[in-house]
Write a protein that holds these residues in place. Structure first.
Motif, mmCIF file in Angstrom:
data_model
loop_
_atom_site.group_PDB
_atom_site.id
_atom_site.type_symbol
_atom_site.label_atom_id
_atom_site.label_comp_id
_atom_site.label_asym_id
_atom_site.label_seq_id
_atom_site.Cartn_x
_atom_site.Cartn_y
_atom_site.Cartn_z
ATOM 1 N N ARG A 146 -45.557 5.468 0.562
ATOM 2 C CA ARG A 146 -45.051 6.476 -0.381
ATOM 3 C C ARG A 146 -45.491 7.873 0.051
ATOM 4 N NH1 ARG A 146 -46.578 2.480 -4.977
ATOM 5 N NH2 ARG A 146 -44.554 1.575 -5.525
ATOM 6 N N MET A 147 -46.694 7.987 0.572
ATOM 7 C CA MET A 147 -47.160 9.279 1.059
ATOM 8 C C MET A 147 -46.289 9.740 2.231
ATOM 9 S SD MET A 147 -50.875 10.323 2.669
ATOM 10 C CE MET A 147 -50.584 9.290 4.119
ATOM 11 N N ILE A 148 -45.969 8.819 3.148
ATOM 12 C CA ILE A 148 -45.110 9.167 4.286
ATOM 13 C C ILE A 148 -43.733 9.605 3.798
ATOM 14 C CG2 ILE A 148 -43.949 8.257 6.323
ATOM 15 C CD1 ILE A 148 -46.928 8.705 6.693
ATOM 16 N N GLY A 149 -43.157 8.840 2.874
ATOM 17 C CA GLY A 149 -41.829 9.178 2.361
ATOM 18 C C GLY A 149 -41.810 10.506 1.630
ATOM 19 N N ALA A 150 -42.843 10.761 0.823
ATOM 20 C CA ALA A 150 -42.896 12.019 0.069
ATOM 21 C C ALA A 150 -43.120 13.212 0.984
ATOM 22 C CB ALA A 150 -44.007 11.946 -0.978
ATOM 23 N N GLY A 151 -43.668 12.970 2.185
ATOM 24 C CA GLY A 151 -43.906 14.066 3.116
ATOM 25 C C GLY A 151 -42.701 14.438 3.960
ATOM 26 N N LYS A 152 -41.666 13.599 3.963
ATOM 27 C CA LYS A 152 -40.494 13.878 4.804
ATOM 28 C C LYS A 152 -39.734 15.141 4.388
ATOM 29 C CE LYS A 152 -39.772 9.175 6.495
ATOM 30 N NZ LYS A 152 -38.861 8.007 6.565
ATOM 31 N N PRO A 153 -39.550 15.422 3.088
ATOM 32 C CA PRO A 153 -38.834 16.653 2.738
ATOM 33 C C PRO A 153 -39.498 17.924 3.245
ATOM 34 C CG PRO A 153 -38.815 15.146 0.883
ATOM 35 C CD PRO A 153 -39.749 14.558 1.900
ATOM 36 N N VAL A 154 -40.826 18.011 3.129
ATOM 37 C CA VAL A 154 -41.487 19.235 3.606
ATOM 38 C C VAL A 154 -41.441 19.288 5.129
ATOM 39 C CG1 VAL A 154 -43.845 18.276 3.760
ATOM 40 C CG2 VAL A 154 -43.504 20.711 3.306
ATOM 41 N N PHE A 155 -41.498 18.122 5.779
ATOM 42 C CA PHE A 155 -41.359 18.103 7.234
ATOM 43 C C PHE A 155 -39.968 18.596 7.635
ATOM 44 C CE2 PHE A 155 -39.804 15.884 11.011
ATOM 45 C CZ PHE A 155 -40.747 16.276 11.957
ATOM 46 N N ASN A 156 -38.952 18.104 6.930
ATOM 47 C CA ASN A 156 -37.582 18.540 7.232
ATOM 48 C C ASN A 156 -37.412 20.034 6.967
ATOM 49 O OD1 ASN A 156 -36.902 15.904 7.901
ATOM 50 N ND2 ASN A 156 -36.100 15.436 5.869
ATOM 51 N N ARG A 157 -38.047 20.523 5.906
ATOM 52 C CA ARG A 157 -37.958 21.956 5.588
ATOM 53 C C ARG A 157 -38.597 22.787 6.705
ATOM 54 N NH1 ARG A 157 -37.660 25.253 0.845
ATOM 55 N NH2 ARG A 157 -37.437 23.375 -0.436
ATOM 56 N N MET A 158 -39.783 22.388 7.137
ATOM 57 C CA MET A 158 -40.478 23.137 8.184
ATOM 58 C C MET A 158 -39.720 23.042 9.508
ATOM 59 S SD MET A 158 -44.423 22.082 7.278
ATOM 60 C CE MET A 158 -45.082 23.032 8.639
ATOM 61 N N PHE A 159 -39.200 21.849 9.806
ATOM 62 C CA PHE A 159 -38.424 21.681 11.038
ATOM 63 C C PHE A 159 -37.163 22.533 10.994
ATOM 64 C CE2 PHE A 159 -35.132 19.489 13.524
ATOM 65 C CZ PHE A 159 -35.761 19.442 14.765
ATOM 66 N N GLY A 160 -36.534 22.594 9.821
ATOM 67 C CA GLY A 160 -35.338 23.413 9.678
ATOM 68 C C GLY A 160 -35.641 24.889 9.876
ATOM 69 N N LEU A 161 -36.770 25.361 9.326
ATOM 70 C CA LEU A 161 -37.155 26.759 9.503
ATOM 71 C C LEU A 161 -37.426 27.064 10.970
ATOM 72 C CD1 LEU A 161 -39.533 27.242 6.432
ATOM 73 C CD2 LEU A 161 -37.231 28.163 6.722
ATOM 74 N N MET A 162 -38.112 26.130 11.643
ATOM 75 C CA MET A 162 -38.400 26.320 13.063
ATOM 76 C C MET A 162 -37.101 26.340 13.874
ATOM 77 S SD MET A 162 -41.710 23.797 13.409
ATOM 78 C CE MET A 162 -41.723 23.917 15.195
ATOM 79 N N ARG A 163 -36.165 25.462 13.507
ATOM 80 C CA ARG A 163 -34.890 25.408 14.213
ATOM 81 C C ARG A 163 -34.099 26.700 13.997
ATOM 82 N NH1 ARG A 163 -31.606 20.721 11.966
ATOM 83 N NH2 ARG A 163 -31.649 22.162 10.206
ATOM 84 N N ASP A 164 -34.115 27.207 12.755
ATOM 85 C CA ASP A 164 -33.416 28.459 12.464
ATOM 86 C C ASP A 164 -34.045 29.627 13.213
ATOM 87 O OD1 ASP A 164 -31.791 27.012 10.796
ATOM 88 O OD2 ASP A 164 -32.793 27.632 8.949
ATOM 89 N N GLN A 165 -35.380 29.643 13.261
ATOM 90 C CA GLN A 165 -36.071 30.720 13.973
ATOM 91 C C GLN A 165 -35.770 30.663 15.463
ATOM 92 O OE1 GLN A 165 -37.874 33.280 12.631
ATOM 93 N NE2 GLN A 165 -37.787 34.069 14.711
ATOM 94 N N ARG A 166 -35.731 29.434 15.996
ATOM 95 C CA ARG A 166 -35.412 29.282 17.410
ATOM 96 C C ARG A 166 -33.985 29.758 17.697
ATOM 97 N NH1 ARG A 166 -37.335 24.664 17.916
ATOM 98 N NH2 ARG A 166 -35.478 23.396 17.518
ATOM 99 N N ALA A 167 -33.067 29.422 16.782
ATOM 100 C CA ALA A 167 -31.681 29.876 16.962
ATOM 101 C C ALA A 167 -31.607 31.396 16.892
ATOM 102 C CB ALA A 167 -30.783 29.245 15.897
ATOM 103 N N THR A 168 -32.380 31.994 15.975
ATOM 104 C CA THR A 168 -32.408 33.454 15.870
ATOM 105 C C THR A 168 -32.949 34.085 17.141
ATOM 106 O OG1 THR A 168 -32.719 33.323 13.471
ATOM 107 C CG2 THR A 168 -33.325 35.391 14.549
ATOM 108 N N ASP A 169 -34.048 33.502 17.657
ATOM 109 C CA ASP A 169 -34.637 34.019 18.894
ATOM 110 C C ASP A 169 -33.654 33.911 20.056
ATOM 111 O OD1 ASP A 169 -36.919 34.533 17.471
ATOM 112 O OD2 ASP A 169 -37.972 32.731 18.136
ATOM 113 N N GLN A 170 -32.940 32.781 20.114
ATOM 114 C CA GLN A 170 -31.965 32.607 21.174
ATOM 115 C C GLN A 170 -30.831 33.624 21.057
ATOM 116 O OE1 GLN A 170 -30.809 28.499 20.796
ATOM 117 N NE2 GLN A 170 -32.580 27.726 21.932
#
Length: 247
Positions: A146-170
């Protein structure tokens, strides 16, 4: 003062009740998954992860609508720890409820009967049966998943922000590269034009130019009215000949 405080207390209780409530959308998703021929899990650990992730996602959406994305992000950040702490409590309540419904099921092959040898006062009680029911819920594995499952949304949020920042940098890098290319092309064009001017001066020092290209006769935009033969053309027609005589 008393009425105002009472209203504030009611408001705080309402907010807390809403924050602790289970989203209706999660219950609908959970019900649909249970009756699905192809549920999003294949075993109990995957079920615990899916349920915790879906609950966190739907609750985050509610919080974002009511309090903004920052509050939703804070909730997602704390969700894994809340899941880890609440999981044993939930499993214990579930185990007791199941034991009360079918006590005989948990008395058969009950390894927890050994506890009666260490605590004689527990003889004839339901303690060993309840402990067996709790054990069958596998609370440690459930809490972890349950801890792993509950942590996936924040992981996806952080990964999405990193992906957006990388796209912006590119994107910024591409714009800078295109600007450098344009600057290089402009510099090359200027150098070529300067070289052509120098070549023209060296080749046609008398002031004449060949009657072709932009120097062809016609007087159009960027063109000489007389063409390139300026030294032999009368001044009245735009040339240099007879210029001094007119003076």
């Amino acid at each position: 003062m008393g009425r105002r405080r009472s209203r504030d207390d009611v408001r705080e209780k309402t907010i807390m009740a809403k924050l602790l409530s289970v989203p209706e959308q999660h219950m609908q998703n959970w019900g649909d998954a249970l009756i699905s021929k192809d549920p999003p899990w294949s075993n109990t650990p995957e079920y615990h992860q899916w349920a915790a992730q879906d609950l966190t996602q739907e609750k985050s959406k509610e919080i974002a609508q009511d309090y903004g994305n920052l509050a939703a992000g804070a909730f997602e950040l704390g969700a894994p720890f809340m899941a880890l702490g609440a999981s044993p409590i939930y499993d214990t309540a579930q185990a007791i409820s199941k034991y009360n419904q079918e006590p005989g099921k948990y008395e058969v092959n009950n390894k927890w009967n050994k506890i009666n040898a260490y605590f004689p006062d527990l003889q004839g009680t339901t303690v060993s049966g309840i402990l067996n029911a709790i054990d069958m819920e596998d609370p440690l594995s459930a809490a972890y998943n349950r801890m792993i499952g509950a942590g996936k949304p924040v992981f996806n949020r952080m990964f999405g922000l990193m992906r957006d920042q990388r796209a912006t940098d590119q994107g910024i890098a591409q714009v800078a590269a295109q600007r450098k290319i344009r600057e290089a092309e402009a510099a090359a064009a200027q150098a070529a034009a300067a070289a052509q001017v120098r070549a023209n001066i060296q080749r046609y020092g008398s002031g004449d130019r060949p009657n072709r290209g932009m120097n062809r006769p016609g007087g159009g935009r960027g063109q000489s009215p007389t063409g390139g033969d300026v030294s032999g053309t009368p001044f009245s027609r735009g040339g240099l000949a007879t210029m001094f005589q007119r003076r």
